[in-house]
Write a protein that holds these residues in place. Structure first.
Motif, short mmCIF file in Angstrom:
data_model
loop_
_atom_site.label_atom_id
_atom_site.label_comp_id
_atom_site.label_asym_id
_atom_site.label_seq_id
_atom_site.Cartn_x
_atom_site.Cartn_y
_atom_site.Cartn_z
N UNK A 1 2.93 16.05 15.03
CA UNK A 1 1.54 15.60 14.94
C UNK A 1 1.09 14.92 16.24
N UNK A 3 -1.19 12.46 18.31
CA UNK A 3 -1.93 11.24 17.98
C UNK A 3 -3.24 11.20 18.75
N UNK A 16 -3.12 -6.85 18.00
CA UNK A 16 -1.78 -7.34 18.35
C UNK A 16 -0.77 -6.37 17.74
N UNK A 17 0.49 -6.60 18.04
CA UNK A 17 1.55 -5.75 17.52
C UNK A 17 1.50 -5.69 15.98
N UNK A 24 -1.86 0.80 11.03
CA UNK A 24 -1.17 2.09 10.90
C UNK A 24 -0.65 2.30 9.48
N UNK A 25 -0.13 1.23 8.90
CA UNK A 25 0.39 1.35 7.53
C UNK A 25 -0.72 1.68 6.55
N UNK A 28 -1.85 5.22 6.88
CA UNK A 28 -0.89 6.17 6.30
C UNK A 28 -0.87 6.10 4.77
N UNK A 29 -0.99 4.88 4.25
CA UNK A 29 -1.02 4.72 2.80
C UNK A 29 -2.26 5.40 2.22
N UNK A 31 -3.88 7.94 3.38
CA UNK A 31 -3.66 9.39 3.41
C UNK A 31 -2.72 9.81 2.28
N UNK A 32 -1.68 9.02 2.07
CA UNK A 32 -0.72 9.29 1.01
C UNK A 32 -1.41 9.32 -0.36
N UNK A 36 -1.52 12.73 -2.30
CA UNK A 36 -0.47 12.82 -3.31
C UNK A 36 -0.85 12.25 -4.67
N UNK A 37 -1.68 11.24 -4.71
CA UNK A 37 -2.04 10.65 -6.00
C UNK A 37 -3.35 11.24 -6.55
N UNK A 39 -5.08 13.98 -6.27
CA UNK A 39 -5.14 15.30 -6.93
C UNK A 39 -4.66 15.27 -8.38
N UNK A 83 -6.23 2.07 -5.96
CA UNK A 83 -5.60 2.32 -4.66
C UNK A 83 -6.65 2.58 -3.57
N UNK A 370 -4.54 15.89 11.86
CA UNK A 370 -4.11 16.37 10.55
C UNK A 370 -5.34 16.53 9.66
#
Lengths: 395, 103
Positions: A1, A3, A16-17, A24-25, A28-29, A31-32, A36-37, A39, A83, A370
């Motif tokens: 992928x 970026x 910051x870091x 990012x989390x 990604x969550x 998208x998940x 995935x849920x 549908x 969610x 994506x």
């Protein structure tokens, strides 16, 4: 992928870091959840909800409202909705937190840019009255909404939108967040070959990403943009200056344009009408008609109509109306834009609508991003096509 | 008989999860929070180990850590780890989806 990084400019909030890790989390969550849920809600409908409904009513649900009434009782739908909503809140919060940390610096930078040698301009008005459909609602659950203005020189709403929307769309609008403007320009050229507007107006520009896209595609045009919030406009101005793009921002309502009759060659409303009321939409069309030159073009990108779409899909698209602080979302889907256009003075023979150029094509990012996550504005338009209404002022 | 490399361990008990709360979503919520606490604890332990090893072997400059950016390989690796984390924390929702699909 591959970026996609947001292009850094002088007023883009930096993370910051830990803030970056959080963003990012959440990205990604989100998208998940969508891949995935969500549908599974269709399965829940077909296997649990629909049979019960048919047994009780002796027929299938006829519209999205009937489906919603029964689906909101289903535990799996409740969970996925919870969610989606939570991810949306956490997304804004993660950006909000980083803006809070660097707000004095961002305001200072924006001030210095505005006070320096500028290539574009900004005009704000003391005592400007924000229309209630913006001031009374925090659209898409963005804290403070479009018109939030926290202090003298504030830019928070613009920064929040610029960075938040980049995360929300997963970079789909491109590094400069100009994809909607670029896509509309490509669409306009396809519709009207040889189009060479001298003056362009964008109504509802927010952080000015789409406006930057319009100027990139029509470099010879003088490009103006309006919005109602002072903070989004200050940000948009500083942002454009920092990117070296000459644009002219005005604090103005689309319902009462302070431009002369017949003064623009092209006017665009890009994904902004669904954030206004029905009355406002009518007024904006009337004003667009007035300030367009004879032969001028009006291009609107919006949520595609519900008409001809099955009740389940309507229900899915309508999620934002009830869960994402989008009170006008459902009504815009029901709107007949050709009616609005003719009432405003446009000739029906010079009106068209349908799917066209999307942001992925505009940014040539189809292979890079994506695009399986096509949930932007509740439909398949994010990675694929956008829906447009287009019209020409006779003359 | 399946080849040993193709065998998947069951991971879930056959019987339906008992419902403890009046709202089944509450049961899911509780399971998520417990999983989340576990993951956070794992993270703390790992940080602690890392810092102790670094302290013993050499030096760690905090500014270096703040300025560090993941390259594409590290980014991809993190994404798969995050995906696994999401699946662990929210496994009950995956299970609920699976139960729907199987119904």
């Amino acid at each position: 992928m591959t970026r996609v990084f947001q292009e850094v400019h002088a007023v883009l909030p930096q993370a910051t870091l830990d803030e970056a890790a959080r963003q990012e989390f959440i990205n990604q969550l989100g998208k998940h959840v969508l891949n995935e849920f969500t549908p599974g809600t269709r399965v829940a409908y077909e296997r649990d909800v629909l049979p019960t409904f048919k047994r009780e009513h002796g027929r299938e649900p006829t519209d999205r409202h009937e489906i919603r009434k029964v689906m909101i009782e289903h535990p799996f739908y409740r969970m996925t909705s919870s969610f989606q909503r939570t991810v949306q809140e956490m997304m804004w919060d993660s950006v909000d937190e980083s803006i809070q940390r660097q707000l004095p610096d961002l305001i200072d930078t924006s001030r210095k840019i505005a006070a320096g040698n500028t290539i574009g301009s900004i005009s704000l008005k003391d005592g400007f009255e924000i229309p209630r459909y913006v001031s009374e609602n925090d659209h898409h659950a963005m804290p403070g909404g479009y018109s939030g203005d926290l202090c003298d020189g504030d830019i928070t709403a613009g920064a929040l939108y610029d960075r938040g929307a980049f995360i929300y769309t997963q970079g789909l609008f491109g590094p400069r967040m100009d994809g909607i403007g670029k896509a509309a320009s490509i669409m306009a050229r396809r519709l009207w070959p040889g189009l060479a507007p001298k003056k362009i107006l964008e109504i509802g520009c927010t952080a000015g990403g789409s406006t930057v896209g319009l100027k990139a595609m029509f470099p010879d045009a003088e490009v103006h943009a309006i919005d109602v919030g002072a903070a989004v406009l200050r940000y948009a101005h500083a942002r454009a200056e920092s990117l070296g793009v000459p644009l002219h921002f005005h604090q103005m309502s689309g319902e009462a344009l302070e431009f002369d009759d017949a003064s623009f060659d092209m006017i665009c409303c890009l994904a902004s009408l669904h954030e206004t009321s029905l009355t406002a939409t009518h007024n904006i069309f009337k004003e667009a008609f007035r300030v367009l030159k004879p032969g001028g073009r009006f291009l609107v990108s919006e949520l595609p109509p519900y008409e001809g779409v099955d009740a389940w899909t309507q229900f899915v698209r309508d999620w934002d109306t009830y869960n994402n602080a989008e009170p006008y979302w459902g009504r815009v889907h029901e709107l007949d834009f050709s009616d609005v256009a003719t009432q405003a003075g446009f000739d029906r023979t010079h009106y068209g609508q349908g799917f066209g150029t999307g942001v992925a094509e505009a940014n040539a990012l189809t292979s890079a991003v994506e695009v399986q996550n096509k949930k932007f504005m509740g439909s398949t338009r994010g990675g694929g096509q956008a829906w447009y209404a287009w019209m020409t002022k006779a003359g | 008989m399946a080849k040993i490399e193709n065998i998947k361990t069951p991971r879930r008990a056959k019987a339906m999860r008992p419902q403890y709360f009046t709202d089944p979503n509450m049961d899911q919520m509780h399971a998520m929070i417990v999983a989340m606490a576990t993951e956070i604890s794992v993270l703390y332990d790992r940080f602690d180990s890392l810092e102790r090893v670094l302290e013993k072997k050499g030096s760690l400059v905090r500014a270096d850590l703040e300025a560090w950016q993941a390259d594409d390989a590290a980014h991809d690796e993190r994404r798969s780890k995050r995906d696994a984390l999401i699946r662990r924390i929210f496994r009950v929702v995956h299970d609920a989806r699976g139960a729907l699909d199987a119904s």
